[in-house]
Design a protein around this motif. Structure first.
Motif, PDB file in Angstrom:
ATOM      1  N   ALA A 179     -40.679 -27.123  -7.112  1.00 19.57           N
ATOM      2  CA  ALA A 179     -40.150 -27.922  -6.003  1.00 19.57           C
ATOM      3  C   ALA A 179     -41.267 -28.414  -5.083  1.00 19.57           C
ATOM      4  N   ILE A 180     -42.391 -27.699  -5.080  1.00 14.18           N
ATOM      5  CA  ILE A 180     -43.465 -28.055  -4.149  1.00 14.18           C
ATOM      6  C   ILE A 180     -44.776 -28.291  -4.900  1.00 14.18           C
ATOM      7  N   ALA A 181     -44.668 -28.608  -6.178  1.00 11.95           N
ATOM      8  CA  ALA A 181     -45.882 -28.744  -6.988  1.00 11.95           C
ATOM      9  C   ALA A 181     -46.833 -29.785  -6.413  1.00 11.95           C
ATOM     10  N   ASP A 182     -46.265 -30.880  -5.894  1.00 16.12           N
ATOM     11  CA  ASP A 182     -47.165 -31.913  -5.346  1.00 16.12           C
ATOM     12  C   ASP A 182     -47.836 -31.442  -4.058  1.00 16.12           C
ATOM     13  N   ILE A 183     -47.125 -30.626  -3.286  1.00 18.43           N
ATOM     14  CA  ILE A 183     -47.744 -30.111  -2.048  1.00 18.43           C
ATOM     15  C   ILE A 183     -48.850 -29.122  -2.404  1.00 18.43           C
ATOM     16  N   GLN A 184     -48.557 -28.275  -3.371  1.00 21.69           N
ATOM     17  CA  GLN A 184     -49.573 -27.293  -3.789  1.00 21.69           C
ATOM     18  C   GLN A 184     -50.818 -28.004  -4.336  1.00 21.69           C
ATOM     19  N   GLU A 185     -50.577 -29.052  -5.099  1.00 21.69           N
ATOM     20  CA  GLU A 185     -51.705 -29.792  -5.669  1.00 21.69           C
ATOM     21  C   GLU A 185     -52.529 -30.463  -4.563  1.00 21.69           C
ATOM     22  N   ALA A 186     -51.836 -31.021  -3.591  1.00 23.92           N
ATOM     23  CA  ALA A 186     -52.558 -31.667  -2.491  1.00 23.92           C
ATOM     24  C   ALA A 186     -53.349 -30.637  -1.678  1.00 23.92           C
ATOM     25  N   PHE A 187     -52.753 -29.479  -1.442  1.00 23.56           N
ATOM     26  CA  PHE A 187     -53.478 -28.406  -0.735  1.00 23.56           C
ATOM     27  C   PHE A 187     -54.713 -28.012  -1.544  1.00 23.56           C
ATOM     28  N   ILE A 241     -55.029 -29.104   6.285  1.00 26.61           N
ATOM     29  CA  ILE A 241     -53.594 -28.913   6.025  1.00 26.61           C
ATOM     30  C   ILE A 241     -52.831 -30.175   6.424  1.00 26.61           C
ATOM     31  N   VAL A 242     -53.189 -30.711   7.583  1.00 27.19           N
ATOM     32  CA  VAL A 242     -52.558 -31.951   8.043  1.00 27.19           C
ATOM     33  C   VAL A 242     -52.836 -33.065   7.020  1.00 27.19           C
ATOM     34  N   ASP A 243     -54.077 -33.143   6.566  1.00 23.10           N
ATOM     35  CA  ASP A 243     -54.443 -34.165   5.573  1.00 23.10           C
ATOM     36  C   ASP A 243     -53.598 -34.028   4.302  1.00 23.10           C
ATOM     37  N   ALA A 244     -53.480 -32.806   3.825  1.00 23.45           N
ATOM     38  CA  ALA A 244     -52.757 -32.588   2.566  1.00 23.45           C
ATOM     39  C   ALA A 244     -51.295 -32.988   2.712  1.00 23.45           C
ATOM     40  N   ILE A 245     -50.699 -32.591   3.823  1.00 23.61           N
ATOM     41  CA  ILE A 245     -49.276 -32.915   4.032  1.00 23.61           C
ATOM     42  C   ILE A 245     -49.102 -34.427   4.178  1.00 23.61           C
ATOM     43  N   GLU A 246     -50.035 -35.037   4.875  1.00 25.35           N
ATOM     44  CA  GLU A 246     -49.969 -36.495   5.069  1.00 25.35           C
ATOM     45  C   GLU A 246     -50.047 -37.205   3.705  1.00 25.35           C
ATOM     46  N   THR A 247     -50.926 -36.740   2.853  1.00 21.98           N
ATOM     47  CA  THR A 247     -51.065 -37.350   1.529  1.00 21.98           C
ATOM     48  C   THR A 247     -49.766 -37.254   0.738  1.00 21.98           C
ATOM     49  N   VAL A 248     -49.144 -36.079   0.772  1.00 21.06           N
ATOM     50  CA  VAL A 248     -47.901 -35.909   0.021  1.00 21.06           C
ATOM     51  C   VAL A 248     -46.812 -36.811   0.596  1.00 21.06           C
ATOM     52  N   ALA A 249     -46.744 -36.885   1.922  1.00 20.15           N
ATOM     53  CA  ALA A 249     -45.714 -37.718   2.547  1.00 20.15           C
ATOM     54  C   ALA A 249     -45.877 -39.171   2.101  1.00 20.15           C
ATOM     55  N   ARG A 250     -47.119 -39.636   2.105  1.00 19.25           N
ATOM     56  CA  ARG A 250     -47.371 -41.026   1.685  1.00 19.25           C
ATOM     57  C   ARG A 250     -47.008 -41.215   0.222  1.00 19.25           C
ATOM     58  N   ASN A 251     -47.433 -40.254  -0.591  1.00 17.81           N
ATOM     59  CA  ASN A 251     -47.153 -40.375  -2.024  1.00 17.81           C
ATOM     60  C   ASN A 251     -45.663 -40.364  -2.314  1.00 17.81           C
ATOM     61  N   ARG A 252     -44.945 -39.516  -1.613  1.00 18.71           N
ATOM     62  CA  ARG A 252     -43.511 -39.438  -1.883  1.00 18.71           C
ATOM     63  C   ARG A 252     -42.818 -40.729  -1.452  1.00 18.71           C
TER      64      ARG A 252
END
Ligand code: FES
Ligand code: FES
Lengths: 171, 791
Positions: A86-94, A145-156
């Motif tokens: 469920a969070i694979a993309d977040i884990q990958e971005a982290f 952490i902020v960067d990683a979350i931001e990347t996932v948000a944009r990607n999604r």
């Protein structure tokens, strides 16, 4: 103390029935009885966010709840979210952004990120920082952490095929 | 990624590349294995009965009722544990005249700080142990607590340890001569009295240990959340009388350390002793309150300092008086003097002046022990120096950038030495200053600041130059008699299938040790990183070494890995030469293949060499003995430390009505020599900066007059959270050290070393229009309002 309560709870999709002491917290129950040690404890008073889990889909502090209170509910931990990808993309971005060092805060951070990223829209950096206001991290300084979350948000939010790689870092 | 080909495009050219950490994936999946997660068969748990008093005599202990409580296995006092543990004393010989008292796991007759462990209760679960601990009755006769640093030194004050004569742990002096005359003749003198509060590490995972003693083999295994397993192997062996080879210390995943988890704690020693008394594993995990009350605290200084300048704005001298309070005894084995020693030796060191006088007094008091925490002494030294430089700039009418550029040691003046004795190989203060100026767009920010002031918006810009001690040699601890290694060791092996294992003594704390060791080995052996397994954190499987502290992991551990990889490569090539009947100097190893050095043509795969070596040695030429495992040790020689340098800037906005500070942005330009992995270096920097900003704005262990910590919880003790922290921009200047082939210096502490100084200058710059100034950390809203004269 010796008297115990029987609880029935669904944890990571599995029905679990156990006897627990009335004073046992949900965090202790998950870590001790169920060996789900991905849920961590950093303060036992609801301020550090290391112990966050999903209870019926909402993010809660497992240190602030008794296990008995979770009876009848569905609990999901970092192990469960990982297994169902469920969070694979977040884990990958982290991972790519090195948004963790010791990793002790990380399961809680991922819970918060998961909750935030389940909302529609792309949060601003300030909104991401706000969402993390209950997650303490001593190692990273938060920016990664902020960067990683931001990347996932944009990607999604981006149409398929136009995904960003995690912000380029370093030389 | 689409850049032109560079040296990074050679096969296995990993050094200098931002690669993520292979071992982080496990942590992201919730599969970290921290000490808190460890459960062993028949494991028991300990809870401690703690002193409510800061200073008291123990009159009696009554554990009768507690012993009968459910699940209780053992209740032990100081006298019980003294039977299995020899006392320790936290002194080092090179701090002449320093003193401290012998320590035991639990006290025999006196408590010296509030929260000190007095009785150990071991039970089947932690909850049962805590229940029984509540039933233990300890009778105390309260003694007057010594809290204040001036009172502690006043004649007639109670002496905490009468056998020491007074409350002074150490007194140090540096004097290059004629300081009073120089100040008397100076065109300008600026001076200030600084106060730095106590703060503490607040690692996300608290301290934890599982001690497992097996009496049948006289064998101790300690699963210990520490950054220095070898140091503890030595300590457990000596203090518990166990042969060193029978002591194994395992440090798996550690949830943060920052220097805090390399000191000896009484509870940890007690836990080992309890395991010996019981012959069973015993676990101790500090809860958050125990962490606040018993983890080492840091800083706690009052510094009076002045700086003399000539009429051109050239700094000509500094005069410093530092008093630091370290708790009731000195920490072991690194002592509680290193912090003060580094404060009074680091002050002024980025600058050219050579006249210096400093007095350091390290004082005992009835609070928990103070000792090394990330950037030991540096934040104090540079807050003092840099604030005085800014005050001097204001006095002489020079811009803060200009006064620094007049006074920083020129980049071509190396090697040189500071008046405090530190030697510098090669630093780049001016290059860093120039880079910072452009990175932060200094002139634009100054213009914006002036513009906003007209609208009653008060922004401040603070700059702070610094140096940082890294790659320490034996001068750090070894010469003082401490059994703390300054060398590291690695054993590196090619496995039968052509993979590589590197067991090394530097440890992983999430900063990326295993990753950079893998990068270095991959590059220098000629093997893909994915085929290299790095093993750390277990004294049984890795050679003895210093591990990580004082920013030595990359510089010393990295050099060890480099030399080990080269030595192994020589063996591989010589063996390949025999097999291929080729001159070894015509061969090279690239991407796991033996190749022609000149053409790069693949000759034989490394895995094939390994297969022959391990399984078909009969096919090797007679007399050939394959050596696919090598051991390498490396200790730094040359300069006693490899100093790094850099500069930071902080941009803040102060709300002069409320005293609240918004941190807008932070910049760092840093020179840590050769950068092995920019991604990891930058994140070390950011994490370090934020720890320093915590100390600058939020973090303080507040005690009352009776020596009680009044804010020992994460709700009351403020730590920096995501919402208050700025984005941090980082740039590098690279001046490799020539003392090693790798050229790397440390980077883990630089962020913390000077971010408080930059923040202090920024806030003072913001409130300068009100003729206000502040010289106390943390700069809380109420202190800022006080400085502004509003309360
Ligand atoms: S352990 Fe639950 S919030 Fe800290
Ligand atoms: S990564 Fe260590 S606490 Fe966040």
């Amino acid at each position: 103390m010796s008297n115990s309560i029987n609880i029935n709870v669904t944890v990571n999709g599995e029905a679990v029935s156990r006897n627990v002491a009335p004073r046992e917290t949900l965090a202790d129950f998950l870590r001790g009885s169920l060996e789900l040690t991905g849920t961590h404890m950093g303060c036992e008073m609801g301020v550090c966010g290391a112990c966050l889990v999903l209870l019926d889909g909402r993010v809660v502090h497992s240190c602030l709840m008794f296990a008995a209170q979770a009876s009848g509910s569905e609990v999901e931990t970092i192990e469960g979210l990982t297994e169902r990808a469920a969070i694979a993309d977040i884990q990958e971005a982290f991972h790519q952004r090195n948004a963790l060092q010791c990793g002790f805060c990380t399961p809680g951070m991922l819970m918060t990120a998961h909750a935030l990223l389940s909302q529609p829209g792309v949060p601003t950096r300030d909104e991401i920082r706000d969402a993390l206001s209950g997650n303490y991290c001593r190692c990273t300084g938060y920016e990664s952490i902020v960067d990683a979350i931001e990347t996932v948000a944009r990607n999604r939010a981006a149409p398929a095929g136009s995904k960003n790689v995690v912000a380029e870092v370093g030389a | 990624m689409s850049d032109a080909l560079t040296s990074l495009d050679r096969p296995n050219s990993y050094i200098g590349r931002s690669v993520p950490r292979p071992n982080a994936k496990r942590l992201l999946a919730g599969r970290g294995r921290y000490i808190t997660d460890i459960v062993l068969p028949r494991m028991l748990h300990v809870a401690f009965v703690r002193s409510p008093h800061a200073h008291a005599r123990i009159v009696g202990i009554d554990a009768e009722d507690a012993r009968k409580m459910p699940g209780v296995r053992l209740i032990a006092t100081g006298a019980d544990l003294a039977k299995v543990c020899k006392p320790w004393v936290g002194t080092l010989d090179h701090f002449k005249g320093m003193k401290s008292t012998p320590q035991l796991p639990l006290p025999l007759d006196k408590v010296v700080y509030a929260g000190q462990a007095v009785v150990a209760v071991v039970a089947d679960t932690r909850a049962l142990a805590e229940d029984a601990a509540e039933a233990v009755l300890v009778e105390y006769e309260e003694l007057p607590a010594v809290i204040d640093i001036d009172a502690a030194r006043t004649p007639g004050t109670p002496v905490i340890s009468p056998e020491l004569g007074d409350n002074i742990c150490f007194h140090g002096k540096i004097d290059t001569g004629d300081i009073d005359t120089i100040f008397a003749g100076a065109a300008h003198v600026v001076e200030e009295e600084f106060h730095f509060g106590r703060h503490t590490a607040v690692t996300m995972e608290p301290r934890a240990i599982v001690a497992d003693f097996d009496p049948n083999e006289m064998r101790l295994t300690a699963h210990h959340a520490t950054q220095t397993p070898y140091q503890f192997q030595d300590i457990y062996a000596r203090h518990f009388g166990i042969p060193e080879a029978n002591v194994r210390v395992v440090a798996p995943d550690i949830g943060g350390s920052f220097g805090m988890k390399l000191h000896v704690y009484h509870e940890d020693m007690a836990t080992v002793g309890l395991s010996m008394l019981l012959g069973r594993p015993v676990k101790y995990v500090a809860d958050r309150i125990e962490s606040f009350v018993t983890d080492i605290h840091a800083r706690d200084h009052r510094v009076r300092a002045r700086m003399a300048l000539d009429s051109e704005g050239t700094i000509i001298a500094m005069d410093v008086d530092d008093v630091t309070a370290v708790g009731p005894f000195s920490a072991y084995p690194r002592t509680s003097v290193v912090e003060g020693n580094q404060v009074f030796r680091l002050i002024g060191t980025p600058y050219r002046f050579q006249n210096y006088r400093a007095d350091l007094q390290v004082v005992f008091q009835n609070k928990v022990q103070m000792s090394q925490y990330r950037a030991v002494g540096h934040p104090i030294a540079f807050a003092v120096t840099e604030r005085l430089v800014d005050m001097a700039a204001a006095r002489t009418g020079l811009d803060p950038v200009e006064i620094r550029s007049r006074n920083l040691i020129p980049d071509d003046a190396y090697p040189c030495a500071a008046p405090t004795g530190y030697k510098f190989e090669s630093l780049s203060h001016h290059a860093c200053l120039a880079r910072l100026r452009e990175l932060m767009d200094y002139d634009r920010l100054r213009a914006e600041q002036a513009e906003l002031r007209r609208r009653n918006i008060y922004r401040g810009i603070g700059i702070a130059s610094f140096v940082e001690i890294s790659n320490p040699g034996p001068a750090f601890y070894g010469v003082g008699g401490a059994r703390i290694s300054s060398q590291d060791g690695a054993v590196i092996t090619i496995t039968p299938s052509g993979d590589v294992r590197c067991a090394i003594s530097v440890t992983e704390l999430g900063q990326g040790t295993e990753t950079i060791v893998g990068q270095i080995v991959g590059e220098h052996l000629g093997v893909d990183r994915e085929r290299i397994k790095v093993i750390t954190g277990d004294t049984e499987n890795t050679p003895h070494g210093g591990a990580v502290w004082a920013c030595r992991g990359a510089g010393i551990g990295g050099e060890t890995a480099l030399r080990a990889a080269r030595k192994l490569k020589e063996n591989v090539i010589s063996l390949a030469g025999s097999i291929l009947q080729e001159q070894p100097d015509r061969l090279d190893v690239r991407a796991g293949w033996i190749v022609d050095a000149a053409s790069g043509r693949q000759r034989i795969e490394l895995a094939e060499i390994a297969r022959i070596a391990y399984f078909r040695s009969d096919t090797l030429p007679p007399g050939t003995q394959a050596q696919l495992t090598v051991a390498q040790h490396f200790a730094p020689q040359g300069f006693p430390f490899a100093f790094t340098n850099g500069i930071q800037a902080s941009h803040v906005e102060v709300d002069v009505e409320t005293g609240f500070v918004k941190i807008l942005k932070h910049w760092v330009v840093e020179d840590c020599g050769r950068v092995i992995n920019p991604l990891l270096v930058d994140e070390q920097m950011r994490g370090g900066v934020v720890q320093g900003l915590g100390a600058a704005f939020f973090e303080e262990c507040v005690y009352d007059d009776n020596g009680q910590l009044t804010n020992g919880s994460l709700a009351d003790y403020l730590v920096p959270m995501a919402g208050e922290m700025p984005d941090i921009e980082i740039a590098h200047v690279e001046t490799p050290t020539l003392d090693t082939e790798l050229g790397a210096k440390g980077c883990g502490e630089a962020g913390t070393a000077a971010s408080p100084a930059a923040a202090l200058n920024a806030v003072n710059d913001a409130i300068a229009p009100f003729a206000a100034s502040i010289a106390q950390l943390p700069m809380t809203p109420s202190r800022i309002l006080k400085a502004l004269g509003r309360i």
